[in-house]
Design a protein around this motif. Structure first.
Motif, PDB file in Angstrom:
ATOM      1  N   ASP A 248       0.834  -1.196   0.000  1.00 29.48           N
ATOM      2  CA  ASP A 248       0.000   0.000   0.000  1.00 29.48           C
ATOM      3  C   ASP A 248       0.875   1.257   0.000  1.00 29.48           C
ATOM      4  N   THR A 249       0.630   2.159  -0.955  1.00 36.92           N
ATOM      5  CA  THR A 249       1.485   3.356  -1.116  1.00 36.92           C
ATOM      6  C   THR A 249       1.484   4.232   0.121  1.00 36.92           C
ATOM      7  N   GLU A 250       0.303   4.447   0.694  1.00 39.88           N
ATOM      8  CA  GLU A 250       0.205   5.330   1.864  1.00 39.88           C
ATOM      9  C   GLU A 250       0.911   4.713   3.064  1.00 39.88           C
ATOM     10  N   LYS A 251       0.707   3.429   3.277  1.00 40.30           N
ATOM     11  CA  LYS A 251       1.373   2.764   4.397  1.00 40.30           C
ATOM     12  C   LYS A 251       2.877   2.648   4.162  1.00 40.30           C
ATOM     13  N   GLN A 253       4.789   4.876   2.783  1.00 38.29           N
ATOM     14  CA  GLN A 253       5.376   6.140   3.203  1.00 38.29           C
ATOM     15  C   GLN A 253       5.466   6.214   4.725  1.00 38.29           C
ATOM     16  N   GLN A 254       4.437   5.721   5.408  1.00 41.38           N
ATOM     17  CA  GLN A 254       4.452   5.695   6.866  1.00 41.38           C
ATOM     18  C   GLN A 254       5.609   4.838   7.375  1.00 41.38           C
TER      19      GLN A 254
END
Length: 403
Positions: A248-251, A253-254
């Motif tokens: 997942d792209t958002e995760k 980055q996290q």
């Protein structure tokens, strides 16, 4: 051994560790959490105040910058006037430099001053193409030799041409001065001792009663980082947090940011930071620490506590913009801060108008000559002429005499 387990709230003992040692760890942990929360609240407070300052005053600060730029450009337009010469011309140049300094020191400036500086340099070149670089006399070079000899205690074995070449290249001249200082130090050592000594001539450990050069606390901290469970903790966190494991792209980055936190904690030897990550990502992770490692954990947490106190004082009076704005305007209550900001805004408006009024009042050569004469008589020269004493403590000032 001291068996510790990471929980979502803290670290706890699963065996019966040293009561005093474990109590100290728990107390430091609680103090760190309190100071972290305090620093975060204070940082949010002064950040919000800076946002308010920008909203209310940034535009007015930029008006002052724009008016200063207009004044500089106006003053530059007088450089070509041949009737402005000698001390009057020097005063004009000093005035322009002063305005550049004020402009470039303003943190709210949005335009680069480089085009204006290029305009200034172009005006100088065009107005005075006949000006030649000052050519020092033999007496000038003799004076330089005398000054350097007085500082180093050694004679300057350079011809005028060699000295001129070195002065034209400041880095070379500074290296030469450093070499003279080294020669002077060696000469003094030989005269006092009669011979040179190698670094290994004496031993720190010849006297058994000498104190060890290292700090025992540092030794305990080293033992902590050599503990196999601490290394295991880091490796498991790195495996858990690595962004390559996430689709997942958002995760992703996290996890990239979390991995940076872990790397920073490792670099700074911040066990607290690693354990805080473990609370979320490795709950119930168990560690075994011997007494020495437990002492190292105590020392490491104390260092973290001290660092948080330093960060707090830096927030209160640090060099960054939000700290400076808060330090200048954040005193008192909400109403007093509001009044001070309003007074400051009015002062900025008055300053911007004053700069534009100054431009309007200087329309002719006669106008600017009157102002320059007043400035020249009010401010004494900052540096002596070349014929005066030379202070080599400021090498940049020294080189200015040859420009």
């Amino acid at each position: 051994m001291n068996n510790l387990v990471v929980t979502p709230l803290s670290i706890q003992a699963t065996s019966k560790p040293s009561k005093s040692g474990w109590g100290r760890v728990q107390k430091l942990w609680q103090q760190i959490e309190k100071r972290q929360a305090r620093n975060q609240r204070y940082d949010e407070k002064i950040t919000n105040f800076l946002d308010q300052f920008r909203l209310e005053l940034e535009g007015t600060e930029q008006e002052v910058c724009a008016a200063t730029e207009e004044l500089i450009a106006h003053l530059i337009s007088f450089i070509s006037r041949k009737s402005i010469k000698g001390s009057m011309r020097d005063t004009l140049y000093d005035w322009i430099s002063e305005e550049f300094d004020l402009l470039e020191a303003n943190p709210f400036r949005i335009k680069s001053s480089e085009p204006l500086r290029e305009q200034y340099q172009a005006a100088l070149s065009k107005a005075h193409p006949e000006d030649e670089a000052y050519e020092p006399s033999k007496e000038d070079y003799d004076l330089v030799r005398a000054e350097v000899s007085a500082i180093t205690g050694l004679d300057i074995d350079l011809t005028d041409e060699q000295l001129k070449e070195m002065i034209s290249h400041p880095d070379s001249f500074i290296q030469y001065l450093e070499s003279l200082r080294e020669q002077a130090a060696k000469k003094e050592a030989k005269s006092e001792d009669g011979a040179d000594f190698d670094d290994d001539t004496f031993s720190f450990f010849d006297d058994e009663e000498d104190e060890p050069w290292f700090n025992e606390a540092d030794n305990d901290i080293s033992a902590l980082f050599e503990n196999k469970d601490i290394n295991k903790l880091y490796k498991q966190l790195a495996r858990q947090l690595h962004p390559d494991r996430i689709q997942d792209t958002e995760k992703k980055q996290q996890h990239h940011e979390l991995m940076q936190q872990l790397s920073q904690a490792k670099k700074e030897k911040d066990i607290f930071g690693m354990l805080m990550l473990a609370q979320t990502w490795l709950p119930d992770f168990e560690m075994n620490l011997d007494e020495k490692a437990l002492n190292g954990l105590t020392q490491n947490l104390q260092q973290k506590l001290d660092q948080l106190e330093i960060e707090y004082h830096q927030l209160k009076a640090g060099p960054d913009l939000k700290s400076q704005v808060w330090h200048r305007f954040g005193g008192g209550n909400k109403n007093s801060r509001k009044k001070e900001l309003e007074d400051y805004r009015l002062g900025l408006t008055k300053e911007a108008q004053g700069l534009r009024d100054k431009i309007q009042s200087i329309r002719t050569v006669q106008d600017i000559q009157l102002v320059l004469r007043q400035r020249r008589d009010r401010f004494k020269p900052m540096f002596p002429s070349f014929g005066g004493p030379i202070d080599l403590s400021d090498i940049d000032e020294f080189f200015d005499f040859f420009d």
